[in-house]
Write a protein that holds these residues in place. Structure first.
Motif, PDB file in Angstrom:
ATOM      1  N   VAL A  26       5.642   7.207  -0.177  1.00 47.24           N
ATOM      2  CA  VAL A  26       6.055   8.155  -0.724  1.00 47.24           C
ATOM      3  C   VAL A  26       5.182  10.277  -0.535  1.00 47.24           C
ATOM      4  N   GLY A  27       6.640  10.573  -1.242  1.00 40.29           N
ATOM      5  CA  GLY A  27       6.414  11.969  -0.988  1.00 40.29           C
ATOM      6  C   GLY A  27       5.794  12.502  -2.588  1.00 40.29           C
ATOM      7  N   THR A  28       6.503  11.370  -3.543  1.00 49.56           N
ATOM      8  CA  THR A  28       6.325  12.691  -5.321  1.00 49.56           C
ATOM      9  C   THR A  28       5.618  11.330  -6.094  1.00 49.56           C
ATOM     10  N   LEU A  29       6.021  10.952  -7.644  1.00 46.81           N
ATOM     11  CA  LEU A  29       5.533  10.291  -7.962  1.00 46.81           C
ATOM     12  C   LEU A  29       7.006   9.777  -8.236  1.00 46.81           C
ATOM     13  N   ASP A  30       7.698  10.375  -8.606  1.00 47.77           N
ATOM     14  CA  ASP A  30       8.875   9.717  -8.547  1.00 47.77           C
ATOM     15  C   ASP A  30       9.640   8.672  -7.209  1.00 47.77           C
ATOM     16  N   PHE A  36       1.144  -1.289  -0.311  1.00 49.15           N
ATOM     17  CA  PHE A  36      -0.182  -0.360  -0.249  1.00 49.15           C
ATOM     18  C   PHE A  36       0.763   1.368  -0.066  1.00 49.15           C
ATOM     19  N   LEU A  37       0.835   1.593  -1.349  1.00 51.33           N
ATOM     20  CA  LEU A  37       1.153   3.224  -0.775  1.00 51.33           C
ATOM     21  C   LEU A  37       0.706   4.212  -0.180  1.00 51.33           C
ATOM     22  N   VAL A  38       1.693   4.801   0.595  1.00 53.32           N
ATOM     23  CA  VAL A  38       0.779   6.098   1.827  1.00 53.32           C
ATOM     24  C   VAL A  38       1.165   7.009   1.170  1.00 53.32           C
ATOM     25  N   CYS A  79       1.918   8.815   6.737  1.00 51.65           N
ATOM     26  CA  CYS A  79       2.252   7.672   7.449  1.00 51.65           C
ATOM     27  C   CYS A  79       2.417   7.505   8.525  1.00 51.65           C
ATOM     28  N   ALA A  80       2.005   8.723   9.816  1.00 58.34           N
ATOM     29  CA  ALA A  80       2.305   8.558  11.441  1.00 58.34           C
ATOM     30  C   ALA A  80       0.679   7.566  11.567  1.00 58.34           C
ATOM     31  N   GLU A  81       0.127   8.369  11.364  1.00 57.66           N
ATOM     32  CA  GLU A  81      -1.554   7.498  10.924  1.00 57.66           C
ATOM     33  C   GLU A  81      -1.960   6.202  10.592  1.00 57.66           C
ATOM     34  N   ALA A  82      -1.180   6.396   8.909  1.00 57.26           N
ATOM     35  CA  ALA A  82      -1.130   4.800   8.641  1.00 57.26           C
ATOM     36  C   ALA A  82      -0.611   3.499   9.777  1.00 57.26           C
ATOM     37  N   ALA A  83       1.043   3.540  10.084  1.00 58.63           N
ATOM     38  CA  ALA A  83       1.341   3.196  10.912  1.00 58.63           C
ATOM     39  C   ALA A  83       0.762   2.866  12.261  1.00 58.63           C
TER      40      ALA A  83
END
Length: 341
Positions: free
Chosen positions: A318-322, A295-297, A302-306
């Motif tokens: 992930v912070g960018t498409l790259d 799952f791409l977050v 991230c903190a909430e997801a983790a």
């Protein structure tokens, strides 16, 4: 009948009355929970979610599923309590999704506008990531705006008042100082034919000192090439990242997923920046339910997801498409992408 028996009968009648009321009277809340998920590499109702014309495309494998938050409206008090007790839903005031004074149709229209904007950004981000030639076009037009009836969706904007327009940002920067009421000359190309048109901006509804044209510009591939993203009955901007990844996958050799079932979420801007979304827990639950492995977050989630990640679901930050593309390439090579913690 004794006093005790009478008391019990009264209590039962009150309980029965409350039950009837609770099962009939709508509650002033909505229930938020896992919503539908769609594979952006696949089809919906026989139509590809993402497609390209005039550009080389390549076979894909696996899944790149976008995820959504489901909204249950018009529920009774008992129904709301039942959904809350399930543990997979959260109750929210109805006014938080449907502000007083706005109709359901107006909210739906706003969500659709955000969705259209996310499509334009997703295409621009993918084109930028791939380094493909681009042009600035008219994406959508606001009904009744100064541009309606003058410009048309798909028109290429080459210059404004003699200023060349190589990118959407240059267009926005050029229009920013334009005063309302002063005509603007635009050099455009429509259906392959160059022409010159004049648009007179109105005062912006939110700031009368600013000019308002009523167009949503888009970054498009060169003439004869077209990207299309089609997904009905879905609103909001949070599918942008997954749309961009699907375009990148289809326009580059080799499956980006490595055959994995990947799901994710996140807004994306025209430069490829991934932004936060709401309802990450519900989206992860749905991803796990349909069999996603990764799952791409968005980095900001991230903190909430983790803190609430379902067992067995690998979270990639992930912070960018790259970064999203790099994370999938790292997985395909047997490595571990940056994780949420």
């Amino acid at each position: 009948m004794g006093v005790r028996s009478s008391t019990w009968v009264t209590a039962l009648l009150v309980l029965l009355g409350l039950t009837v009321v609770g099962s009939v009277v709508p509650a002033p809340v909505v229930a938020l929970g896992p919503g539908p998920t769609f594979d952006t590499l696949g089809e919906v109702n026989g139509t590809p979610v993402v497609s390209a014309e005039g550009l080389p495309t390549y076979p894909t494998e696996g899944h790149l599923n976008m995820t959504t938050v489901g909204v249950t409206d018009g529920i009774t008090t008992l129904g709301a309590l039942g959904l809350w007790a399930s543990g997979n839903h959260r109750l929210a005031p109805r006014s938080s999704l449907y502000p007083p004074g706005e109709s359901s149709e107006q909210v739906t229209a706003q969500n659709q506008q955000e969705f259209d904007g996310s499509i334009a950004n997703a295409e621009a981000a993918a084109l930028t990531h791939l380094g493909l030639p681009t042009r600035v076009t008219v994406g959508t037009l606001t009904e009744g705006s100064p541009s309606a009836g003058v410009l048309e969706p798909g028109d290429e904007i080459r210059a404004v008042s003699g200023m060349p327009i190589p990118s959407v940002q240059v267009l926005l920067d050029t229009l920013a100082p334009a005063p309302p009421g002063e005509p603007l000359t635009m050099a455009i190309v429509r259906d392959g034919t160059p022409r010159e048109i004049t648009v007179t901006p109105a005062a912006h509804p939110a700031d009368p000192a600013r000019a308002f044209l009523g167009i949503t510009p888009a970054t498009s591939p060169t003439q004869g090439q077209e990207l299309e993203i089609t997904l009905g009955d879905v609103g909001g901007p949070s599918a942008g990242l997954m749309f961009s990844l699907a375009l990148v996958d289809k326009l580059t050799p080799g499956p980006l997923t490595g055959g994995r079932f990947v799901a994710g979420t996140g807004t994306v801007d025209a430069e490829g920046g991934v932004g936060p979304i709401s309802g990450i827990r519900f989206k992860m639950l749905k991803a796990q339910e349909v069999g996603a492995q990764v799952f791409l977050v968005p980095a900001a989630n991230c903190a909430e997801a983790a803190a609430d990640a379902p067992d067995g679901l690998v979270l990639a930050r992930v912070g960018t498409l790259d970064e999203a593309v790099a994370a999938l390439e790292t997985l395909d090579a047997g490595g571990t992408p940056p994780a949420c913690s």
